[in-house]
Motif scaffolding. Structure first.
Motif, PDB file in Angstrom:
ATOM      1  N   PRO A 107      -0.513   1.392  13.149  1.00  0.00           N
ATOM      2  CA  PRO A 107      -1.537   1.164  11.188  1.00  0.00           C
ATOM      3  C   PRO A 107      -0.636   0.438  10.759  1.00  0.00           C
ATOM      4  O   PRO A 107      -0.963  -0.126   9.693  1.00  0.00           O
ATOM      5  CB  PRO A 107      -1.486   2.880  11.505  1.00  0.00           C
ATOM      6  N   HIS A 108       1.014   1.578   9.923  1.00  0.00           N
ATOM      7  CA  HIS A 108       1.993   0.995   9.163  1.00  0.00           C
ATOM      8  C   HIS A 108       1.942  -0.346   9.698  1.00  0.00           C
ATOM      9  O   HIS A 108       1.939  -0.792   8.425  1.00  0.00           O
ATOM     10  CB  HIS A 108       2.874   2.089   9.208  1.00  0.00           C
ATOM     11  N   LEU A 167     -10.255   1.209   2.892  1.00  0.00           N
ATOM     12  CA  LEU A 167      -9.580   2.091   3.874  1.00  0.00           C
ATOM     13  C   LEU A 167     -10.415   3.273   4.545  1.00  0.00           C
ATOM     14  O   LEU A 167     -10.200   4.411   4.290  1.00  0.00           O
ATOM     15  CB  LEU A 167      -7.791   2.665   3.040  1.00  0.00           C
ATOM     16  N   HIS A 181      -3.974   7.791   5.856  1.00  0.00           N
ATOM     17  CA  HIS A 181      -3.661   6.694   6.037  1.00  0.00           C
ATOM     18  C   HIS A 181      -3.237   6.309   4.689  1.00  0.00           C
ATOM     19  O   HIS A 181      -2.890   5.591   3.553  1.00  0.00           O
ATOM     20  CB  HIS A 181      -4.562   5.431   6.358  1.00  0.00           C
ATOM     21  N   HIS A 202      -9.041   1.788  12.098  1.00  0.00           N
ATOM     22  CA  HIS A 202      -8.003   1.957  13.163  1.00  0.00           C
ATOM     23  C   HIS A 202      -8.293   2.854  14.302  1.00  0.00           C
ATOM     24  O   HIS A 202      -9.260   3.352  14.274  1.00  0.00           O
ATOM     25  CB  HIS A 202      -6.690   3.300  12.150  1.00  0.00           C
ATOM     26  N   HIS A 205       0.319   6.252   2.481  1.00  0.00           N
ATOM     27  CA  HIS A 205       1.300   5.225   2.572  1.00  0.00           C
ATOM     28  C   HIS A 205       0.377   4.173   2.766  1.00  0.00           C
ATOM     29  O   HIS A 205       1.293   2.845   2.107  1.00  0.00           O
ATOM     30  CB  HIS A 205       1.735   5.491   4.509  1.00  0.00           C
ATOM     31  N   ALA A 206      -0.441   3.860   2.920  1.00  0.00           N
ATOM     32  CA  ALA A 206      -1.409   2.324   2.724  1.00  0.00           C
ATOM     33  C   ALA A 206      -1.274   2.465   0.994  1.00  0.00           C
ATOM     34  O   ALA A 206      -1.272   1.000   1.081  1.00  0.00           O
ATOM     35  CB  ALA A 206      -2.475   2.394   2.983  1.00  0.00           C
ATOM     36  N   THR A 207      -1.335   3.137   0.411  1.00  0.00           N
ATOM     37  CA  THR A 207      -1.486   2.638  -1.027  1.00  0.00           C
ATOM     38  C   THR A 207      -0.189   2.370  -1.498  1.00  0.00           C
ATOM     39  O   THR A 207       0.656   1.493  -2.025  1.00  0.00           O
ATOM     40  CB  THR A 207      -1.748   3.461  -2.617  1.00  0.00           C
ATOM     41  N   VAL A 222     -10.387  -2.085   6.074  1.00  0.00           N
ATOM     42  CA  VAL A 222      -9.128  -1.209   7.144  1.00  0.00           C
ATOM     43  C   VAL A 222      -9.611  -0.334   7.844  1.00  0.00           C
ATOM     44  O   VAL A 222      -9.866   0.446   7.931  1.00  0.00           O
ATOM     45  CB  VAL A 222      -7.877  -1.266   6.503  1.00  0.00           C
ATOM     46  N   LEU A 260      -1.227  -2.688   8.746  1.00  0.00           N
ATOM     47  CA  LEU A 260      -1.214  -2.883   7.461  1.00  0.00           C
ATOM     48  C   LEU A 260      -0.781  -3.875   6.548  1.00  0.00           C
ATOM     49  O   LEU A 260      -0.811  -5.009   6.263  1.00  0.00           O
ATOM     50  CB  LEU A 260      -1.138  -1.658   6.809  1.00  0.00           C
ATOM     51  N   TYR A 261       0.650  -3.538   7.228  1.00  0.00           N
ATOM     52  CA  TYR A 261       1.602  -4.252   6.157  1.00  0.00           C
ATOM     53  C   TYR A 261       2.004  -5.261   6.528  1.00  0.00           C
ATOM     54  O   TYR A 261       1.430  -6.842   5.351  1.00  0.00           O
ATOM     55  CB  TYR A 261       3.519  -3.820   6.133  1.00  0.00           C
ATOM     56  N   VAL A 266      -7.095   0.153  -4.254  1.00  0.00           N
ATOM     57  CA  VAL A 266      -7.474   1.113  -2.411  1.00  0.00           C
ATOM     58  C   VAL A 266      -8.356   2.219  -3.139  1.00  0.00           C
ATOM     59  O   VAL A 266      -8.736   3.167  -3.484  1.00  0.00           O
ATOM     60  CB  VAL A 266      -5.799   1.540  -1.947  1.00  0.00           C
TER      61      VAL A 266
END
Lengths: 416, 416
Positions: B272-273, B74, B80, B173, B83-85, B171, B276-277, B102
């Motif tokens: 981003p969020h 990441l 990030h 951005h 929220h990414a984890t 990942v 990613l999802y 991650v």
């Protein structure tokens, strides 16, 4: 044993997520420096006659600020604390929602706490035994007592120990979604916003839906917000929420803002994350829209939007320093120097201790040809930067640039 | 100073998020029991000639299992990681993606590391000074060196110290999105899946887009996956990604699976969020679809889907115990007792140490009228439960229920 009683009952799935996440949460990492997500606390509940643990997430910068924050109460805390706080961190970082405190509420007896007293002949969807819920879920029925715990014990505890705003959000999934709608309809003063994810509205043959109009007749003066969602979860889940949406559409209860989202690609256990993201963004939609206005409009527009939202929410929200800064530069780029000066001056008024607001004002003054005033602003930025030990190289460069412009002017004045 | 250089350049916004999140990450909570999110580590990079920190998230249960996991790398880790984890935790908890490690990669010199060498007359979108990027971003151009760091130092370090699968996701951005596409086009063996969020494809007048077909001519044998997104970010951001999508649509490079999503309600910093999802869910879409099949189909269908996906990914993924368990009960509910027995027996074969798989098989055997065999399964569940100190009350009840059924049968047999 059928851990997931049915696609609709998904009670025990959460229990199994819990054991995983709490195991991770309580085992310190074997090496490296820990990264913290929050804290576990507990309090004795006289109402529930038991010790209740809770998880606490404080927004970034909490310790260093004197700000106050709205509080999000998250049911099934063990299953959802990590990803839900991630959503809050991300959306608040974008100023789509205010920074918030999150209080996760893990379960002790989930079915007991989240369900209204069962009556009648309702059978749990997917239960082929044809037993009524009173028979199949003998512990059910404690929702009112649990709501009293939240309202009279947990929230006052949080509000006594942390810097909070008088704005509470309740988030629940499945039986927790049922509980959230039960709370809105029976104690609408308990929370300001309710996010009901895949709520089990089939409970008691849909009595919450049938009684909705009457229940919502007398909402408190301050606006309430309801966000409901449902995945592809079968007719028994879908029909009551569709009926509730249709009822609200027709009755239009005063002082209730509500949304309903159907998530066709999600099943019962996968609705929580998207719903939480979209629901929080919707609850504070004006903040997201202000992000656009900052790039296209002028200061008054953004300030009016914030003022209107503050009135609706019942607490004061100000456009953040960063948003006004972005707006100022956007105005400069659009050639609106006077409007940019207005924006940057507002930031200086409100955030005079920030080095950057003075530097930004300096840039607008320089663009307006007010070099003496620009120099003063740049020098102020540099001094504050030195004081805070955060000097950006640009601050010094800006001072030098304007000084040399001024000296060219001076020599130009002197020699024909 | 304009912290957010422009809606399109959003470099320094990330820097400011970083300082917040790292401050929170490194300050232990004042009271209560800490909840951990991960660990901070570092390694010396000979390639970059500097110490590089990284953040590490291990999936729930990592310490107790001997499983191996794919790894998500990441970029802009500080902004990030939380929220990414959270997304990974939630999607893996739903078996929409495999559980993953991650690795967050915080920045030291962001522009240096994430950009290919600048050339030509490209001006950064929103930069009114008309300077070329080589002038306005003098540190730019180190993408290949940074990619070597990831591929030759960081990933081998992770793979040496943790239980990993040979499957890497990258990942990024903004400039990180540019970097991800640069990596796919120049070193497609470096990662298996690439999620490029709001990529700055205007870089060098869109040369990555222009060279896409040629770059993607010779992808490795194992399928690559690309997910790209763009918000409402202006023509200079939108046009190159639309052109890339159109190019891929036409050229259909072999062994590349790709998706492009336009997010009309998002600006540069808010993409981003959601990306990613949706990107992770899309990368492992078969796992999400298997969730539906478990509720509507039979075992062979789900196993075939998992086998096909395993082949495409290049590593073995098995339907999880919980999924097969759900499927078995769904089959029972649909009256397909033989198919349910097949499913539950597979779980017993593969997870024989789990008490619950024996209890579930017992229920299907009981439904099939094979009471002696059911009793044996229930007893096995009870014994394993006692052994593991995890006895569900149902296990004992099931033993008693079948014993009483058997005794009724026996007395029925004895007395006419």
């Amino acid at each position: 044993m059928r851990r997931l009683l049915s696609l609709l009952g998904a009670v025990l799935l959460l229990a199994s997520c819990q054991s995983l996440s709490s195991r991770v949460g309580s085992t310190p990492p074997p090496e490296g420096q820990p990264i913290f997500l929050g804290e576990k606390h507990s309090l004795r509940s006289a109402i529930l006659e038991e010790e209740r643990g809770f998880q606490l997430y404080l927004p970034p910068g909490y310790a260093e600020s004197s700000e106050r924050y709205p509080v999000l109460y998250l049911l099934d805390g063990d299953a959802h604390f990590h990803h839900a706080t991630g959503v809050v961190q991300f959306l608040a970082g974008n100023s789509h929602i205010p920074p918030m405190i999150v209080v996760g509420v893990p379960n002790t007896k989930r079915t007991r706490d989240l369900t209204p007293p069962p009556h009648g002949d309702t059978v749990m969807p997917g239960d082929t035994s044809a037993r009524s819920i009173a028979q199949s879920l003998p512990t059910a029925g404690g929702a009112d007592r649990f709501l009293r715990f939240l309202e009279e014990e947990l929230a006052p505890h949080i509000e006594a120990h942390y810097r909070t705003r008088p704005y509470r959000v309740l988030v629940g999934h499945s039986f927790g979604g049922l509980f959230a709608i039960h709370a809105l309809m029976n104690r609408p003063q308990s929370f300001n916003a309710y996010i009901a994810i895949s709520p089990s509205l089939w409970w008691n043959n849909g009595e919450l839906v049938a009684g909705a109009v009457k229940s919502l007749e007398r909402l408190p003066e301050q606006e309430r917000f309801l966000y409901m969602s449902m995945g592809e979860e079968g007719e028994e889940m879908l029909k009551p929420i569709q009926r509730l949406a249709a009822t609200l559409e027709e009755a239009r209860p005063a002082r209730l803002v509500w949304r309903y989202a159907f998530l066709p690609n999600d099943h019962h256990a996968s609705t929580p994350h998207r719903t939480l993201y979209d629901g929080l963004e919707a609850a504070f939609e004006d903040l997201r829209l202000a992000q656009w206005e900052a790039r296209t409009g002028e200061l008054a527009q953004v300030e009016t939007r914030y003022a209107q939202l503050s009135k609706r929410l019942g607490f004061e929200l100000q456009p953040p320093e960063e948003l006004i800064n972005v707006m100022g530069y956007s105005l400069l780029q659009r050639g609106k120097v006077e409007a940019a000066l207005t924006a940057f001056r507002r930031n200086v008024e409100r955030h005079g201790d920030s080095a950057n607001v003075h530097d930004s004002l300096g840039e607008a003054l320089e663009a307006a040809g007010q070099l003496e005033e620009a120099l003063e602003s740049y020098r102020r930025a540099l001094a504050l930067g030195i004081q805070a030990n955060k000097v950006h190289p640009a601050y010094q460069q800006h001072v030098e640039r304007v000084m040399s412009k001024l000296s060219v002017q001076a020599s130009g004045d002197g020699a024909p």
